[in-house]
Design a protein around this motif. Structure first.
Motif, PDB file in Angstrom:
ATOM      1  N   VAL A 259       0.859  -1.180   0.000  1.00  0.00           N
ATOM      2  CA  VAL A 259       0.000   0.000   0.000  1.00  0.00           C
ATOM      3  C   VAL A 259       0.896   1.231   0.000  1.00  0.00           C
ATOM      4  CG1 VAL A 259      -1.691   1.326   1.327  1.00  0.00           C
ATOM      5  CG2 VAL A 259      -1.889  -1.165   1.189  1.00  0.00           C
ATOM      6  N   VAL A 260       0.681   2.145  -0.936  1.00  0.00           N
ATOM      7  CA  VAL A 260       1.509   3.344  -1.044  1.00  0.00           C
ATOM      8  C   VAL A 260       1.216   4.277   0.128  1.00  0.00           C
ATOM      9  CG1 VAL A 260       2.044   5.392  -2.415  1.00  0.00           C
ATOM     10  CG2 VAL A 260       1.626   3.205  -3.550  1.00  0.00           C
ATOM     11  N   ASN A 261       2.283   4.712   0.795  1.00  0.00           N
ATOM     12  CA  ASN A 261       2.155   5.722   1.836  1.00  0.00           C
ATOM     13  C   ASN A 261       2.383   7.104   1.252  1.00  0.00           C
ATOM     14  OD1 ASN A 261       2.039   7.111   4.266  1.00  0.00           O
ATOM     15  ND2 ASN A 261       4.170   6.669   4.794  1.00  0.00           N
ATOM     16  N   GLU A 262       3.551   7.317   0.667  1.00  0.00           N
ATOM     17  CA  GLU A 262       3.880   8.623   0.080  1.00  0.00           C
ATOM     18  C   GLU A 262       4.770   8.447  -1.134  1.00  0.00           C
ATOM     19  OE1 GLU A 262       3.674  11.678   3.901  1.00  0.00           O
ATOM     20  OE2 GLU A 262       5.628  11.138   3.090  1.00  0.00           O
ATOM     21  N   MET A 263       4.779   9.478  -1.952  1.00  0.00           N
ATOM     22  CA  MET A 263       5.641   9.530  -3.135  1.00  0.00           C
ATOM     23  C   MET A 263       6.552  10.743  -3.005  1.00  0.00           C
ATOM     24  SD  MET A 263       4.249  10.303  -6.971  1.00  0.00           S
ATOM     25  CE  MET A 263       5.111  11.482  -8.003  1.00  0.00           C
ATOM     26  N   ALA A 264       7.810  10.582  -3.348  1.00  0.00           N
ATOM     27  CA  ALA A 264       8.767  11.693  -3.301  1.00  0.00           C
ATOM     28  C   ALA A 264       9.502  11.753  -4.638  1.00  0.00           C
ATOM     29  CB  ALA A 264       9.760  11.518  -2.156  1.00  0.00           C
ATOM     30  N   PRO A 265       9.322  12.846  -5.411  1.00  0.00           N
ATOM     31  CA  PRO A 265       9.981  12.958  -6.712  1.00  0.00           C
ATOM     32  C   PRO A 265      11.412  13.475  -6.577  1.00  0.00           C
ATOM     33  CG  PRO A 265       8.612  14.873  -6.360  1.00  0.00           C
ATOM     34  CD  PRO A 265       8.447  14.001  -5.146  1.00  0.00           C
ATOM     35  N   ARG A 266      12.242  12.685  -5.914  1.00  0.00           N
ATOM     36  CA  ARG A 266      13.600  13.152  -5.582  1.00  0.00           C
ATOM     37  C   ARG A 266      14.373  12.011  -4.945  1.00  0.00           C
ATOM     38  NH1 ARG A 266      13.137  13.323  -0.104  1.00  0.00           N
ATOM     39  NH2 ARG A 266      11.152  14.007   0.810  1.00  0.00           N
ATOM     40  N   VAL A 267      15.665  12.271  -4.714  1.00  0.00           N
ATOM     41  CA  VAL A 267      16.446  11.383  -3.859  1.00  0.00           C
ATOM     42  C   VAL A 267      15.820  11.396  -2.463  1.00  0.00           C
ATOM     43  CG1 VAL A 267      18.593  11.555  -5.153  1.00  0.00           C
ATOM     44  CG2 VAL A 267      18.051  13.296  -3.446  1.00  0.00           C
ATOM     45  N   HIS A 268      16.053  10.344  -1.685  1.00  0.00           N
ATOM     46  CA  HIS A 268      15.266  10.155  -0.475  1.00  0.00           C
ATOM     47  C   HIS A 268      16.119   9.689   0.698  1.00  0.00           C
ATOM     48  CE1 HIS A 268      11.949   8.336   1.994  1.00  0.00           C
ATOM     49  NE2 HIS A 268      11.287   9.367   1.498  1.00  0.00           N
ATOM     50  N   ASN A 269      15.672  10.101   1.900  1.00  0.00           N
ATOM     51  CA  ASN A 269      16.398   9.748   3.118  1.00  0.00           C
ATOM     52  C   ASN A 269      16.610   8.234   3.249  1.00  0.00           C
ATOM     53  OD1 ASN A 269      15.859  10.601   6.668  1.00  0.00           O
ATOM     54  ND2 ASN A 269      17.624   9.766   5.622  1.00  0.00           N
ATOM     55  N   SER A 270      15.611   7.444   2.850  1.00  0.00           N
ATOM     56  CA  SER A 270      15.737   5.991   2.977  1.00  0.00           C
ATOM     57  C   SER A 270      16.695   5.390   1.956  1.00  0.00           C
ATOM     58  CB  SER A 270      14.362   5.327   2.860  1.00  0.00           C
ATOM     59  OG  SER A 270      13.803   5.531   1.581  1.00  0.00           O
ATOM     60  N   GLY A 271      17.267   6.235   1.098  1.00  0.00           N
ATOM     61  CA  GLY A 271      18.270   5.769   0.144  1.00  0.00           C
ATOM     62  C   GLY A 271      19.666   6.289   0.425  1.00  0.00           C
ATOM     63  N   HIS A 272      19.847   6.931   1.570  1.00  0.00           N
ATOM     64  CA  HIS A 272      21.187   7.445   1.898  1.00  0.00           C
ATOM     65  C   HIS A 272      22.213   6.327   2.035  1.00  0.00           C
ATOM     66  CE1 HIS A 272      19.417  11.257   2.032  1.00  0.00           C
ATOM     67  NE2 HIS A 272      19.529  11.575   3.299  1.00  0.00           N
ATOM     68  N   TRP A 273      21.755   5.150   2.391  1.00  0.00           N
ATOM     69  CA  TRP A 273      22.650   4.003   2.524  1.00  0.00           C
ATOM     70  C   TRP A 273      23.379   3.681   1.228  1.00  0.00           C
ATOM     71  CZ3 TRP A 273      21.988  -0.107  -0.726  1.00  0.00           C
ATOM     72  CH2 TRP A 273      20.747  -0.219  -1.367  1.00  0.00           C
ATOM     73  N   THR A 274      22.833   4.126   0.085  1.00  0.00           N
ATOM     74  CA  THR A 274      23.421   3.769  -1.207  1.00  0.00           C
ATOM     75  C   THR A 274      24.784   4.418  -1.443  1.00  0.00           C
ATOM     76  OG1 THR A 274      22.270   5.571  -2.381  1.00  0.00           O
ATOM     77  CG2 THR A 274      21.119   3.453  -2.222  1.00  0.00           C
ATOM     78  N   ILE A 275      25.136   5.444  -0.659  1.00  0.00           N
ATOM     79  CA  ILE A 275      26.424   6.110  -0.869  1.00  0.00           C
ATOM     80  C   ILE A 275      27.567   5.114  -0.700  1.00  0.00           C
ATOM     81  CG2 ILE A 275      27.996   7.921  -0.048  1.00  0.00           C
ATOM     82  CD1 ILE A 275      25.513   9.520   0.779  1.00  0.00           C
ATOM     83  N   GLU A 276      27.529   4.326   0.379  1.00  0.00           N
ATOM     84  CA  GLU A 276      28.536   3.278   0.568  1.00  0.00           C
ATOM     85  C   GLU A 276      27.995   1.894   0.272  1.00  0.00           C
ATOM     86  OE1 GLU A 276      29.623   6.769   2.840  1.00  0.00           O
ATOM     87  OE2 GLU A 276      27.929   5.446   3.273  1.00  0.00           O
ATOM     88  N   GLY A 277      26.670   1.716   0.403  1.00  0.00           N
ATOM     89  CA  GLY A 277      26.104   0.377   0.360  1.00  0.00           C
ATOM     90  C   GLY A 277      25.717  -0.137  -1.006  1.00  0.00           C
ATOM     91  N   ALA A 278      25.803   0.690  -2.039  1.00  0.00           N
ATOM     92  CA  ALA A 278      25.497   0.252  -3.409  1.00  0.00           C
ATOM     93  C   ALA A 278      26.664   0.610  -4.313  1.00  0.00           C
ATOM     94  CB  ALA A 278      24.211   0.910  -3.910  1.00  0.00           C
TER      95      ALA A 278
END
Length: 354
Positions: A259-278
Motif C-alpha cells: 500500500v503506497v504511503n507517500e511519493m517523493a519525486p527526488r532522492v530520499h532519506n531511505s536511500g542514503h545508505w546507497t552512498i557506501e552500500g550500493a
C-alpha cells in the motif's frame, strides 16, 4: 548529453542538495544552488549560490542562464515561478512536482494507475471531517494536503471524539484511515532519458515520532515478497509522468499487498545508505540521469547495510561513532541541533569475513 564541466542548477539548499552536489562534483560538474534561505548547507559545497525568493522571476531567470540543466532537492518548490527557467530543462519535470505537492492529487494519481492507498477523503470543513469519520472511521490521520514532512502537519485521531479538539485553519486537508501493516519499505528507482529504469534493493524502514530512524538491508521476507508488485507500480508512476531521475515511493507491507504511503519525486532519506552500500549511489545516478549519462550499477556493495539517522543532539556523539571503523559518518554541517532535526546519518556495512 550534458558533458562534465557544465553547471547543474539545484533548487533548494538542504542536505539532499548538498549530497547531490558532491556526487556531481565527482563526475566533473559544477553546481549552482537557488534557495531563499540565507544559510545553505548545500551552497557550502557548490560553485555558486543565488539567494532569492522563489517568486523573484529576474533572479530565477539569471540562475537558469548559468545552468545547462536544473533539478530540485525537495518537492515543495512552488511550480508557477518555474516558468522563469525558460528553455533550460527541469528534471524531473514540473508535472511530478504538481502531483507530489498535493496529497490528494498524489493518492488519486496512484489509484488511477491501479495502486492501493489508505482509505481517504478530502477535508475542507468540520462537516467534511465528520463525514470522513462516518465513512472511513477511526483511527486515522488528518494531514495537510500541502507541505508537512517528518510528521509535521498531521493530527492522529484515535477515536472520533479526538477530532473535537482540532481547530481547522481553512487550509485543504485529507483524512486517511489507518493501515494495518507488518513493515514499511521504500522502492527507489532511477529512470533515464531512454526510459530505462533501474532499482535499488528495498530497505526496510523504521520510523520514530514520524521521522525515519533506520533503514536496513536485506529487508525481511515479508517485505521482499511484496517488492515485485511495488516495483511494478513505481515503474508505472515513473513512466506515466515521463520521469527522469530518482523517484521514491514509500510502502506499507500489508496482508493484502503493498500500500503506497507517500511519493517523493527526488532522492530520499531511505536511500542514503546507497552512498557506501550500493555500487552506484542514488545521488550519482540522479546526476547521471538528468545529464543523459548511462546509469550505474545499483547492486549492493555489502552483505548487509544499515543506515541510521542522527537526530538532534545525537550529532554530538560523532567521536563515538567514528571509533567504530565499520561506520561511515555523514554530518550535514547544520549549525544548530534541535529536537527532531536531521543532523546527519551513519551507515554500517556488514562484509563477509575474510
Amino acid at each position: 548529453m550534458i558533458p562534465p564541466g557544465e553547471t547543474i542548477g539545484i533548487l533548494g539548499g538542504g542536505q539532499l542538495g548538498r549530497m547531490l552536489a558532491m556526487a556531481a562534483a565527482q563526475l566533473g560538474y559544477r553546481c549552482h544552488i537557488f534557495a531563499p534561505e540565507k544559510d545553505s548547507i548545500a551552497a557550502e559545497v557548490c560553485a555558486a549560490f543565488t539567494r532569492a525568493d522563489w517568486h523573484d522571476a529576474a533572479a530565477m531567470a539569471a540562475f537558469a542562464a548559468d545552468c545547462a540543466v536544473i533539478t530540485y532537492e525537495f518537492e515543495n518548490v512552488p511550480v508557477a515561478p518555474l516558468k522563469a527557467l525558460g528553455a533550460v530543462p527541469l528534471l524531473p519535470n514540473a508535472r511530478a512536482l504538481e502531483v507530489a505537492q498535493d496529497r490528494l492529487s498524489e493518492k488519486r494519481f496512484v489509484t488511477d494507475l491501479g495502486g492501493a492507498v489508505a482509505p481517504f477523503r478530502a477535508v475542507d470543513t468540520a462537516d467534511d471531517l465528520a463525514e470522513a469519520l462516518v465513512e472511513i472511521g477511526s483511527p486515522g490521520i488528518l494531514k495537510t494536503r500541502r507541505d508537512g514532512y517528518d510528521g509535521k502537519g498531521q493530527w492522529r485521531i484515535m477515536a472520533d471524539h479526538d477530532a473535537d479538539g482540532i481547530a481547522l485553519s481553512g487550509q485543504p486537508l485529507v483524512y486517511e484511515g489507518f493501515v494495518h501493516f507488518s513493515a514499511e519499505f521504500s522502492v527507489i528507482l532511477c529512470r533515464g532519458h531512454d526510459g530505462r529504469i533501474v532499482f535499488w534493493d528495498s530497505a526496510e524502514n523504521v520510523h520514530e515520532h514520524g521521522i525515519l530512524a533506520r533503514s536496513s538491508l536485506p529487508a525481511s521476507a515479508a517485505v521482499r515478497a511484496q517488492v515485485p508488485a511495488a516495483r511494478d507500480l513505481a515503474a508505472k508512476v515513473a513512466t506515466a509522468l515521463g520521469y527522469i531521475g530518482v523517484l521514491t515511493l514509500e510502502f506499507f507491507a500489508t496482508a493484502d499487498g503493498p500500500v503506497v504511503n507517500e511519493m517523493a519525486p527526488r532522492v530520499h532519506n531511505s536511500g542514503h545508505w546507497t552512498i557506501e552500500g550500493a555500487l552506484t549511489s542514488q545521488f550519482e545516478n540522479h546526476i547521471r540521469a538528468i545529464c543523459g549519462l548511462p546509469l550505474g550499477d545499483t547492486r549492493l556493495a555489502a552483505r548487509t547495510v544499515e543506515m541510521r539517522n542522527i537526530i538532534g543532539d545525537a550529532a554530538e556523539d560523532w567521536d563515538k561513532l567514528l571509533s567504530d571503523p565499520a561506520n561511515h559518518l555523514h554530518l550535514y554541517g547544520k549549525a544548530a541541533a534541535r529536537p527532531g532535526r536531521k543532523m546527519g546519518h551513519v551507515t554500517r556495512l556488514g562484509l563477509d569475513p575474510a
